[in-house]
Write an enzyme that holds these catalytic residues in place. Structure first.
Site, PDB file in Angstrom:
ATOM      1  CG  ASP A 128      -2.090  -0.951   1.081  1.00 45.26           C
ATOM      2  OD1 ASP A 128      -2.244  -1.520  -0.018  1.00 45.26           O
ATOM      3  OD2 ASP A 128      -2.838  -1.125   2.051  1.00 45.26           O
ATOM      4  N   GLY A 129       2.002   1.211   0.698  1.00 47.02           N
ATOM      5  CA  GLY A 129       2.883   2.377   0.732  1.00 47.02           C
ATOM      6  C   GLY A 129       3.419   2.749  -0.637  1.00 47.02           C
ATOM      7  CG  ASN A 208      -4.102   6.120   3.383  1.00 47.81           C
ATOM      8  OD1 ASN A 208      -4.980   5.783   2.580  1.00 47.81           O
ATOM      9  ND2 ASN A 208      -3.243   5.273   3.884  1.00 47.81           N
ATOM     10  CG  ASP A 238      -2.250  12.105  22.905  1.00 52.10           C
ATOM     11  OD1 ASP A 238      -2.013  12.992  23.746  1.00 52.10           O
ATOM     12  OD2 ASP A 238      -2.151  10.891  23.146  1.00 52.10           O
ATOM     13  CB  THR A 249      -9.396   0.652   6.167  1.00 50.26           C
ATOM     14  OG1 THR A 249      -8.846   1.060   4.912  1.00 50.26           O
ATOM     15  CG2 THR A 249     -10.881   0.396   5.999  1.00 50.26           C
ATOM     16  CB  ALA A 250      -4.928   3.910   7.074  1.00 49.04           C
ATOM     17  CE1 TYR A 251      -2.765   7.217  14.415  1.00 51.98           C
ATOM     18  CE2 TYR A 251      -1.902   9.016  13.080  1.00 51.98           C
ATOM     19  CZ  TYR A 251      -2.074   8.407  14.312  1.00 51.98           C
ATOM     20  OH  TYR A 251      -1.551   9.003  15.428  1.00 51.98           O
ATOM     21  CG  LEU A 253     -10.063   0.696  11.604  1.00 56.58           C
ATOM     22  CD1 LEU A 253     -11.561   0.899  11.812  1.00 56.58           C
ATOM     23  CD2 LEU A 253      -9.824  -0.429  10.602  1.00 56.58           C
ATOM     24  CB  SER A 254      -5.305   2.584  14.552  1.00 63.59           C
ATOM     25  OG  SER A 254      -4.926   1.595  13.611  1.00 63.59           O
TER      26      SER A 254
END
Length: 384
Positions: A128-129, A208, A238, A249-251, A253-254
């Site tokens: 993906d990167g 993204n 933060d 679905t990347a950062y 989602l976390s």
């Protein structure tokens, strides 16, 4: 039906709430308001008309740009096979590679910029990167259709395995490829006086997300968030993430953000560990313009990360304005290489050519809504 007394009783607290909660909210200058957004069709079939409408690319492709990750032995072998196939099957097609020490033999050097050689198709080999990097090479305008091949790693942006490169290229050159326009975000930075930081065309495009974070500072960030010039809230956290549907679905989602289908045009706002428990993620229409301004009372500067790349450090009073980019990333779907005629009558699921890569990915990659029991059944179903 409620009586007059009941209706008055139900509506009175709401009116009182509206009255008592009204207070002065700071506003931004008109320069931060949303610019006109050029809508793009999320799904289309790659053909002469569609390719020219999307990015002015030629059809069938006359030039290919290969973007690959670090050239390990498997990557070198795959590139050699791909170049040999293109030379034999599609003679006359120019093949370019980035300007780096390990460019493949038989390719021409390509450098991004306003005077760069025209590219009709981008082929990525990696994860993906690699796709995010390929999209970043076209930060000044439209992105050509992207054909992505996985080199063994799984990812939401990798519809094809490298073993299928013959079928993938055939679908593109025969006009059978279907594409999904994944939206990008356009980001502009401003100083305390609302003057642009950088050159006039220094506009960042992210596929993204853009994340403002406190970095190594032990103190929380204080960030004023504006939507279309109106003050939304003061975020003490933060940091804050502004994501595309692809980045959901990347950062995002976390950090607890929602999962958004990539065909939607939307902007996702997600706080990172906020001090207030009522600060929940929000989804805005793609026409919205979001401005994140570091508050004067913030005890920490904010680092800016864009698709995993550190770009800026914003001090109190400085800001970034984010809105939907008119230049999405047209990604070629896996359904492009489905073999027609293989469907069986009464078989569950969609037929070839209509497969939704996203539905497959959230089940296979995220194990969406998979309970302990269903995971066990999946694991042992082949043994009984």
């Amino acid at each position: 039906m409620a009586s007059h007394v009941q209706r008055a009783f139900l509506s009175f607290p709401f009116r009182r709430c509206l009255h008592t909660r009204r207070r002065h909210r700071p506003s931004l200058p008109l320069t931060s308001r949303a610019n006109p957004f050029i809508p793009q069709l999320p799904h289309s079939r790659l053909s002469r008309a569609s390719s020219q409408a999307i990015n002015g690319a030629s059809y069938p492709p006359r030039s290919i740009l290969i973007v690959n990750k670090l050239r390990t032995e498997p990557v070198i072998g795959a590139i050699d096979e791909l170049l040999d196939h293109v030379a034999k099957t599609y003679p006359g097609v120019k093949v370019f590679s980035e300007d780096r020490p390990d460019i493949p033999f038989g390719t021409q050097v390509w450098r991004p910029g306003p005077h760069a050689e025209k590219i009709d198709l981008v082929v990525t080999l990696g994860g993906d990167g690699t796709i995010l990097h390929a999209a970043s090479l076209f930060s000044l305008g439209a992105v050509p259709p992207v054909l992505s091949f996985s080199m063994g790693t799984l990812g939401f942006l990798l519809p094809f395995h490298i073993d299928d490169f013959v079928k993938g290229l055939e679908a593109v050159f025969q006009g059978k490829a279907t594409i999904l326009n994944r939206m990008r975000l356009s980001c502009m930075f401003y100083d305390k006086d609302r003057k642009k930081i950088g050159l006039g065309d220094d506009e960042w495009q992210v596929m993204n997300e853009i994340a403002l974070h406190r970095g190594s500072s032990p103190h929380l960030n204080t960030i004023d968030i504006y939507v279309d010039g109106q003050h939304l809230t003061e975020a003490v956290s933060d940091g804050v993430i502004v994501s595309t549907p692809t980045g959901s679905t990347a950062y995002s989602l976390s950090a607890g953000g929602p999962i958004v289908h990539p065909s939607l045009s939307a902007v996702v706002l997600v706080p990172i560990c906020p001090r207030s428990l009522s600060f929940r993620p929000l989804v805005f229409p793609s026409s919205s313009s979001l401005t994140l301004c570091i508050g004067d009372r913030s005890r920490a500067a904010a680092g800016v990360s864009m698709d995993g790349r550190v770009s800026h450090v914003l001090n109190p009073g400085e800001s970034v304005t984010i809105q939907a980019s008119p230049y999405p990333v047209p990604c070629i779907n896996r359904s492009s290489i489905s073999d027609y005629g293989d469907e069986q009558p009464g078989e569950e699921g969609v037929g070839p050519g209509k497969e939704d890569d996203w539905v497959r990915d959230i089940n296979n990659l995220l194990q969406y809504n998979a309970t302990f029991r269903s995971k066990a059944l999946l694991r042992y179903s082949g043994k009984h």
